[in-house]
Design a protein around this motif. Structure first.
Motif, PDB file in Angstrom:
ATOM      1  N   THR A 170       0.830  -1.199   0.000  1.00 16.55           N
ATOM      2  CA  THR A 170       0.000   0.000   0.000  1.00 16.55           C
ATOM      3  C   THR A 170       0.867   1.251   0.000  1.00 16.55           C
ATOM      4  OG1 THR A 170      -1.705  -1.179   1.235  1.00 16.55           O
ATOM      5  CG2 THR A 170      -1.856   1.214   1.196  1.00 16.55           C
ATOM      6  N   THR A 171       0.513   2.220  -0.826  1.00 21.12           N
ATOM      7  CA  THR A 171       1.287   3.444  -0.941  1.00 21.12           C
ATOM      8  C   THR A 171       1.129   4.322   0.299  1.00 21.12           C
ATOM      9  OG1 THR A 171      -0.521   4.598  -2.054  1.00 21.12           O
ATOM     10  CG2 THR A 171       1.053   3.449  -3.449  1.00 21.12           C
ATOM     11  N   THR A 172       2.002   5.322   0.403  1.00 17.73           N
ATOM     12  CA  THR A 172       1.966   6.221   1.550  1.00 17.73           C
ATOM     13  C   THR A 172       0.668   7.024   1.595  1.00 17.73           C
ATOM     14  OG1 THR A 172       4.359   6.398   1.483  1.00 17.73           O
ATOM     15  CG2 THR A 172       3.192   8.083   2.711  1.00 17.73           C
ATOM     16  N   ARG A 173       0.188   7.458   0.427  1.00 23.11           N
ATOM     17  CA  ARG A 173      -1.070   8.209   0.375  1.00 23.11           C
ATOM     18  C   ARG A 173      -2.227   7.223   0.367  1.00 23.11           C
ATOM     19  NH1 ARG A 173      -0.666  12.392  -4.482  1.00 23.11           N
ATOM     20  NH2 ARG A 173      -2.329  13.389  -3.304  1.00 23.11           N
ATOM     21  N   TYR A 174      -3.156   7.378   1.307  1.00 22.79           N
ATOM     22  CA  TYR A 174      -4.227   6.408   1.486  1.00 22.79           C
ATOM     23  C   TYR A 174      -5.586   7.066   1.270  1.00 22.79           C
ATOM     24  CZ  TYR A 174      -6.434   2.201   3.324  1.00 22.79           C
ATOM     25  OH  TYR A 174      -7.160   1.044   3.455  1.00 22.79           O
ATOM     26  N   TYR A 175      -6.292   6.597   0.259  1.00 20.16           N
ATOM     27  CA  TYR A 175      -7.623   7.104  -0.068  1.00 20.16           C
ATOM     28  C   TYR A 175      -7.637   8.613  -0.286  1.00 20.16           C
ATOM     29  CZ  TYR A 175     -10.718   3.114  -0.069  1.00 20.16           C
ATOM     30  OH  TYR A 175     -11.378   1.976  -0.427  1.00 20.16           O
ATOM     31  N   ASP A 176      -6.686   9.099  -1.028  1.00 22.82           N
ATOM     32  CA  ASP A 176      -6.653  10.525  -1.339  1.00 22.82           C
ATOM     33  C   ASP A 176      -7.837  10.932  -2.216  1.00 22.82           C
ATOM     34  OD1 ASP A 176      -5.218  13.100  -1.267  1.00 22.82           O
ATOM     35  OD2 ASP A 176      -4.991  12.774  -3.423  1.00 22.82           O
ATOM     36  N   GLU A 177      -8.459   9.973  -2.908  1.00 20.07           N
ATOM     37  CA  GLU A 177      -9.611  10.268  -3.771  1.00 20.07           C
ATOM     38  C   GLU A 177     -10.938  10.180  -3.019  1.00 20.07           C
ATOM     39  OE1 GLU A 177      -9.786  11.233  -6.936  1.00 20.07           O
ATOM     40  OE2 GLU A 177      -7.631  11.268  -7.268  1.00 20.07           O
ATOM     41  N   GLY A 178     -10.898  10.072  -1.702  1.00 24.26           N
ATOM     42  CA  GLY A 178     -12.137  10.084  -0.930  1.00 24.26           C
ATOM     43  C   GLY A 178     -12.774  11.464  -0.939  1.00 24.26           C
ATOM     44  N   PRO A 179     -13.995  11.595  -0.439  1.00 23.41           N
ATOM     45  CA  PRO A 179     -14.646  12.907  -0.402  1.00 23.41           C
ATOM     46  C   PRO A 179     -13.830  13.967   0.338  1.00 23.41           C
ATOM     47  CG  PRO A 179     -16.235  11.184   0.020  1.00 23.41           C
ATOM     48  CD  PRO A 179     -14.902  10.519   0.005  1.00 23.41           C
ATOM     49  N   LEU A 180     -13.074  13.561   1.349  1.00 25.52           N
ATOM     50  CA  LEU A 180     -12.099  14.429   2.005  1.00 25.52           C
ATOM     51  C   LEU A 180     -10.724  13.814   1.774  1.00 25.52           C
ATOM     52  CD1 LEU A 180     -13.904  15.149   5.405  1.00 25.52           C
ATOM     53  CD2 LEU A 180     -13.705  16.681   3.447  1.00 25.52           C
ATOM     54  N   ASP A 181      -9.793  14.594   1.230  1.00 26.80           N
ATOM     55  CA  ASP A 181      -8.497  14.025   0.861  1.00 26.80           C
ATOM     56  C   ASP A 181      -7.595  13.852   2.078  1.00 26.80           C
ATOM     57  OD1 ASP A 181      -7.366  16.486   1.483  1.00 26.80           O
ATOM     58  OD2 ASP A 181      -7.035  17.070  -0.606  1.00 26.80           O
ATOM     59  N   GLU A 182      -6.355  13.456   1.844  1.00 28.93           N
ATOM     60  CA  GLU A 182      -5.458  13.153   2.961  1.00 28.93           C
ATOM     61  C   GLU A 182      -5.128  14.376   3.812  1.00 28.93           C
ATOM     62  OE1 GLU A 182      -1.535  11.915   1.836  1.00 28.93           O
ATOM     63  OE2 GLU A 182      -1.562  13.087   0.008  1.00 28.93           O
ATOM     64  N   LEU A 183      -5.359  15.564   3.275  1.00 25.58           N
ATOM     65  CA  LEU A 183      -5.122  16.797   4.027  1.00 25.58           C
ATOM     66  C   LEU A 183      -6.394  17.321   4.691  1.00 25.58           C
ATOM     67  CD1 LEU A 183      -2.828  18.612   1.442  1.00 25.58           C
ATOM     68  CD2 LEU A 183      -2.138  17.230   3.403  1.00 25.58           C
ATOM     69  N   LEU A 185      -9.057  18.238   2.973  1.00 32.10           N
ATOM     70  CA  LEU A 185      -9.704  19.177   2.066  1.00 32.10           C
ATOM     71  C   LEU A 185     -10.795  18.480   1.261  1.00 32.10           C
ATOM     72  CD1 LEU A 185      -6.497  20.993   0.730  1.00 32.10           C
ATOM     73  CD2 LEU A 185      -7.996  21.690   2.607  1.00 32.10           C
ATOM     74  N   GLN A 186     -11.832  19.234   0.940  1.00 33.37           N
ATOM     75  CA  GLN A 186     -12.946  18.656   0.190  1.00 33.37           C
ATOM     76  C   GLN A 186     -12.526  18.348  -1.244  1.00 33.37           C
ATOM     77  OE1 GLN A 186     -16.158  21.450   0.484  1.00 33.37           O
ATOM     78  NE2 GLN A 186     -16.190  21.407   2.725  1.00 33.37           N
ATOM     79  N   ARG A 187     -12.838  17.119  -1.688  1.00 34.29           N
ATOM     80  CA  ARG A 187     -12.587  16.720  -3.061  1.00 34.29           C
ATOM     81  C   ARG A 187     -13.890  16.875  -3.830  1.00 34.29           C
ATOM     82  NH1 ARG A 187      -8.152  15.915  -5.781  1.00 34.29           N
ATOM     83  NH2 ARG A 187      -8.316  13.742  -6.337  1.00 34.29           N
ATOM     84  N   GLU A 188     -13.984  17.941  -4.569  1.00 36.24           N
ATOM     85  CA  GLU A 188     -15.194  18.206  -5.326  1.00 36.24           C
ATOM     86  C   GLU A 188     -15.058  17.669  -6.759  1.00 36.24           C
ATOM     87  OE1 GLU A 188     -17.673  19.023  -3.874  1.00 36.24           O
ATOM     88  OE2 GLU A 188     -17.441  20.621  -2.434  1.00 36.24           O
ATOM     89  N   ASN A 285     -13.422  21.267  -8.296  1.00 43.24           N
ATOM     90  CA  ASN A 285     -12.201  21.946  -7.874  1.00 43.24           C
ATOM     91  C   ASN A 285     -10.997  21.158  -8.363  1.00 43.24           C
ATOM     92  OD1 ASN A 285     -11.869  19.761  -6.121  1.00 43.24           O
ATOM     93  ND2 ASN A 285     -12.171  20.931  -4.259  1.00 43.24           N
ATOM     94  N   SER A 286      -9.847  21.773  -8.305  1.00 45.94           N
ATOM     95  CA  SER A 286      -8.603  21.113  -8.700  1.00 45.94           C
ATOM     96  C   SER A 286      -7.510  21.542  -7.737  1.00 45.94           C
ATOM     97  CB  SER A 286      -8.209  21.485 -10.138  1.00 45.94           C
ATOM     98  OG  SER A 286      -8.007  22.883 -10.251  1.00 45.94           O
ATOM     99  N   ARG A 287      -6.444  20.772  -7.710  1.00 51.32           N
ATOM    100  CA  ARG A 287      -5.353  21.066  -6.796  1.00 51.32           C
ATOM    101  C   ARG A 287      -4.057  21.222  -7.573  1.00 51.32           C
ATOM    102  NH1 ARG A 287      -5.639  16.146  -2.682  1.00 51.32           N
ATOM    103  NH2 ARG A 287      -5.556  15.080  -4.682  1.00 51.32           N
TER     104      ARG A 287
END
Length: 339
Positions: A170-183, A185-188, A285-287
């Protein structure tokens, strides 16, 4: 692997009892005024249960009885087990359990979806996996339209696995594509579109709680799932177009309603469409990522090969926690098994 094994069950009972007692002491269960309304004993054991034959079956029954004996005064669940002992509730996980969940093993148990995958977690060497906001909202509306009671997410909030806290592959970033990202923040539009579907479902609660379910065929791939409260005006309808490619027009109670391809329209009063799973009105939104000069200063990759030790130089007659055993300096430890 867990099975009907006395040494394993001894330590499992001790561990689970310890956890439940600590939760009780902190008054975290719902009857004590806390936030815990469900507790789970075992998870997806059905993937290996058949390998142990009758030992696997008897272990499931034992685990269920153990949970009930702890008197947490909340409902206990097992995910993906058809043979859960009463009154433990068998639940499901996946992506589209509005159509594929076989349901609880007794009619007096609620229909619970304990893991709705917002995306597939990322694994090293695999391409990124995504799940659209439209597909996620469709699965939620479908599940509640067909007697669903609870949808829980895996994961709703992403995270970061620091150091060696990640799982295998499993990578270090976990479920970054969830409704709330790893930070956090809202993933719209995923976060906002889910919020909209729950707003629509909230308007349907009276009919869903006390209504009677009927299903009407509106076309080759179209149907209406209607909840009507007997002797009252409460009425809710879910109009589904299960054609994956083409939008369709349907006639429902004298109204001509357009249904986009593979979508569900929610009519809380059986008259007005307040939400369609395919029509996203949330702002996208975009990052942007900016390379940190400070963090990358004198930064170099380094690789080394670690040889597993042959002997640790000491032994114990009881299980040891791995981080303590290896002083948190390695993940490798030779643990002989006595049979």
């Amino acid at each position: 692997m867990a099975l009907d094994n006395e040494p394993f069950k001894k330590h499992m009972k001790r561990f689970v009892t310890l956890i439940v007692e600590k939760l009780k002491q902190e008054k975290l269960f719902a009857p004590q005024g806390g936030p815990i309304i469900l507790a789970q004993i075992e998870n997806q054991y059905n993937t290996i249960q058949r390998a142990f034959r009758e030992k696997g079956d008897s272990y499931v029954q034992w685990a269920g009885k153990l949970a009930l004996s702890l008197n947490g005064n909340v409902s206990w669940i097992m995910c993906k087990h058809r043979d859960t002992p009463d009154p433990i509730i068998n639940t499901c996980n996946g992506r589209h359990y509005g159509d594929t969940f076989y349901g609880p093993n007794k009619r007096n148990k609620p229909v619970l979806w304990t893991e709705n995958w917002t995306v597939q977690y990322r694994v090293f060497c695999d391409p990124p996996s995504q799940r659209s906001a439209e597909d996620l909202a469709y699965s939620v509306a479908r599940f509640f339209s067909k007697t669903g009671s609870i949808v829980n997410y895996y994961m709703y909030y992403g995270g970061t696995n620091f150091g060696r806290t990640s799982a295998s592959f499993t990578t270090t970033r976990y479920y970054d594509e969830g409704p709330l990202d790893e930070l956090g923040l809202q993933r719209e539009p995923k976060w906002g579109h889910l919020k909209d579907v729950y707003r629509a479902l909230s308007l349907c609660k009276r009919a869903l709680f006390w209504g009677v379910l009927t299903t009407l065929k509106l076309g080759p791939d179209q149907q209406a799932i209607v909840w009507q409260q007997p002797g009252a005006s409460a009425c809710t309808a879910f109009l589904a177009n299960n054609n994956n490619r083409l939008a369709q027009h349907v006639n429902f109670r004298g109204q001509d309603i357009r249904l986009p391809a593979r979508s569900i329209s929610v009519l809380p009063d059986c008259k007005i469409v307040v939400f369609n799973t395919q029509l996203v009105t949330t702002q996208h939104n975009s990052r942007n990522f900016v390379r940190s000069e400070l963090e990358n200063k004198n930064f170099n990759w380094e690789m080394y090969r670690e040889v597993p030790p042959v002997r640790l130089g000491f032994k114990f007659d009881v299980p040891r926690e791995l981080f303590h055993l290896t002083k948190d300096t390695t993940d490798n430890a030779l643990i002989p098994l006595l049979v």
